[in-house]
Design an enzyme around this catalytic site. Sequence first.
Site, PDB file in Angstrom:
ATOM      1  N   GLY A  19       0.791  -1.225   0.000  1.00  0.00           N
ATOM      2  CA  GLY A  19       0.000   0.000   0.000  1.00  0.00           C
ATOM      3  C   GLY A  19       0.820   1.270   0.000  1.00  0.00           C
ATOM      4  O   GLY A  19       0.284   2.348  -0.249  1.00  0.00           O
ATOM      5  N   ARG A  35     -13.000  20.654  10.430  1.00  0.00           N
ATOM      6  CA  ARG A  35     -13.918  20.723  11.567  1.00  0.00           C
ATOM      7  C   ARG A  35     -13.168  20.660  12.893  1.00  0.00           C
ATOM      8  O   ARG A  35     -13.742  20.926  13.945  1.00  0.00           O
ATOM      9  CB  ARG A  35     -14.952  19.599  11.472  1.00  0.00           C
ATOM     10  N   ASP A  88     -27.796  25.275  11.782  1.00  0.00           N
ATOM     11  CA  ASP A  88     -27.368  25.347  13.181  1.00  0.00           C
ATOM     12  C   ASP A  88     -26.939  26.772  13.498  1.00  0.00           C
ATOM     13  O   ASP A  88     -26.802  27.616  12.609  1.00  0.00           O
ATOM     14  CB  ASP A  88     -26.226  24.348  13.480  1.00  0.00           C
ATOM     15  N   LYS A  97     -29.945  23.343  17.090  1.00  0.00           N
ATOM     16  CA  LYS A  97     -29.874  21.911  17.381  1.00  0.00           C
ATOM     17  C   LYS A  97     -28.985  21.643  18.591  1.00  0.00           C
ATOM     18  O   LYS A  97     -28.074  22.404  18.899  1.00  0.00           O
ATOM     19  CB  LYS A  97     -29.342  21.131  16.177  1.00  0.00           C
ATOM     20  N   ARG A 104     -26.714  18.352  20.139  1.00  0.00           N
ATOM     21  CA  ARG A 104     -26.171  17.041  19.779  1.00  0.00           C
ATOM     22  C   ARG A 104     -25.939  16.183  21.012  1.00  0.00           C
ATOM     23  O   ARG A 104     -25.509  16.685  22.054  1.00  0.00           O
ATOM     24  CB  ARG A 104     -24.835  17.184  19.035  1.00  0.00           C
ATOM     25  N   ASP A 120     -22.208  15.836   5.623  1.00  0.00           N
ATOM     26  CA  ASP A 120     -21.538  14.591   5.974  1.00  0.00           C
ATOM     27  C   ASP A 120     -22.544  13.439   5.949  1.00  0.00           C
ATOM     28  O   ASP A 120     -22.748  12.798   4.924  1.00  0.00           O
ATOM     29  CB  ASP A 120     -20.862  14.739   7.339  1.00  0.00           C
ATOM     30  N   THR A 121     -23.215  13.168   7.052  1.00  0.00           N
ATOM     31  CA  THR A 121     -24.210  12.096   7.080  1.00  0.00           C
ATOM     32  C   THR A 121     -25.568  12.555   6.554  1.00  0.00           C
ATOM     33  O   THR A 121     -26.452  11.731   6.325  1.00  0.00           O
ATOM     34  CB  THR A 121     -24.398  11.557   8.512  1.00  0.00           C
ATOM     35  N   GLY A 150     -27.771  13.970   8.224  1.00  0.00           N
ATOM     36  CA  GLY A 150     -28.763  13.868   9.287  1.00  0.00           C
ATOM     37  C   GLY A 150     -29.335  15.215   9.689  1.00  0.00           C
ATOM     38  O   GLY A 150     -30.552  15.359   9.872  1.00  0.00           O
TER      39      GLY A 150
END
Length: 314
Positions: free
Chosen positions: A42, A99, A172, A195, A197, A225-226, A228
């Site tokens: 790799g 982030r 947010d 929101k 978390r 990202d997700t 959600g």
Amino acid sequence: MPLQFNTVKLFAGSGSKELSQHIATSYGQQLGDVVLSRFSDGEFQPHFNESIRGCDVFLIQSTHQPTDNLMELLMMIDAARRASAHYIIAVIPYFGLARQDRKDKPRVAIGSKLVANLLVAAGINRIMTMDLHAAQIQAFFDVPVDHLDASIIFVPYIKSLGLGNLTIASPDMGGSYRARSFAKFFNAEVVICDKRRKRANEIESMTIIGDVTDQDIVLIDDICDTAGTLAKAAGLIMERGARSVRAVCTHPVLSGKAYETIENSALTELIVTDTIPLKQASPKIKVLTTADLFAKAISNVNEHGSISQLFKVD
């Protein structure tokens, strides 16, 4: 005396090949020849198959996962420095680990500062990127940073939709500044989704601050990202009486079940750029290219022109 411009050469990392090709086409030249040799375990080693001595070298690579993308970029920078390139510019459409921009709890790393240190240590003279998660990350670098704004790409598209009752929303509290900056282009009102978390990528509760009744809502964020947060916000906004809800996100990270979440959500459309290649197609995802903007920025850097001219939205 007239300004002297060095020869420009553009090279693509393996994580951004398609975008790099589009940037090169928009710029008006072919991508340079760089090869990534791989060992059976790799390990890999990039090397340039052409002379770059005395050239202004633009290395195009987003540093999304896997971390091999970052390591490959670092090694390309090192190879360019050792090959006597005149000026090395890292073009990072999506700056990974952004982030992690502060110490928000004890005993954690500040990943974006570490990446900045690694890039400078490897030998970059300049960095070009787009929509950093936190603008202050620019201060982590001791070299010039060209921080491009994707609004110049998104605003014309949103205008073309002809939304009658447009309201801009932030998913947010942290994104409220970004939403307000975007709203100025439309003289639109801003609402905020507040929101809480439980942990990363898991929302405990959300409330809407502002009136969305009979409005066409456009959620503004830098990273999806997700998905959600966007899905939950879109559902809540529609429950509160909105006519439609769309989302604009610069960087389509789209991990886990993000594609499924988007397709099952109340979102009419998710509008993203090509800073990260999509893993799969989706009828709800619209991709706008950043190639022309990066090509213009590369041209302005080489010709000592103004980068601020690229922030003007018609």
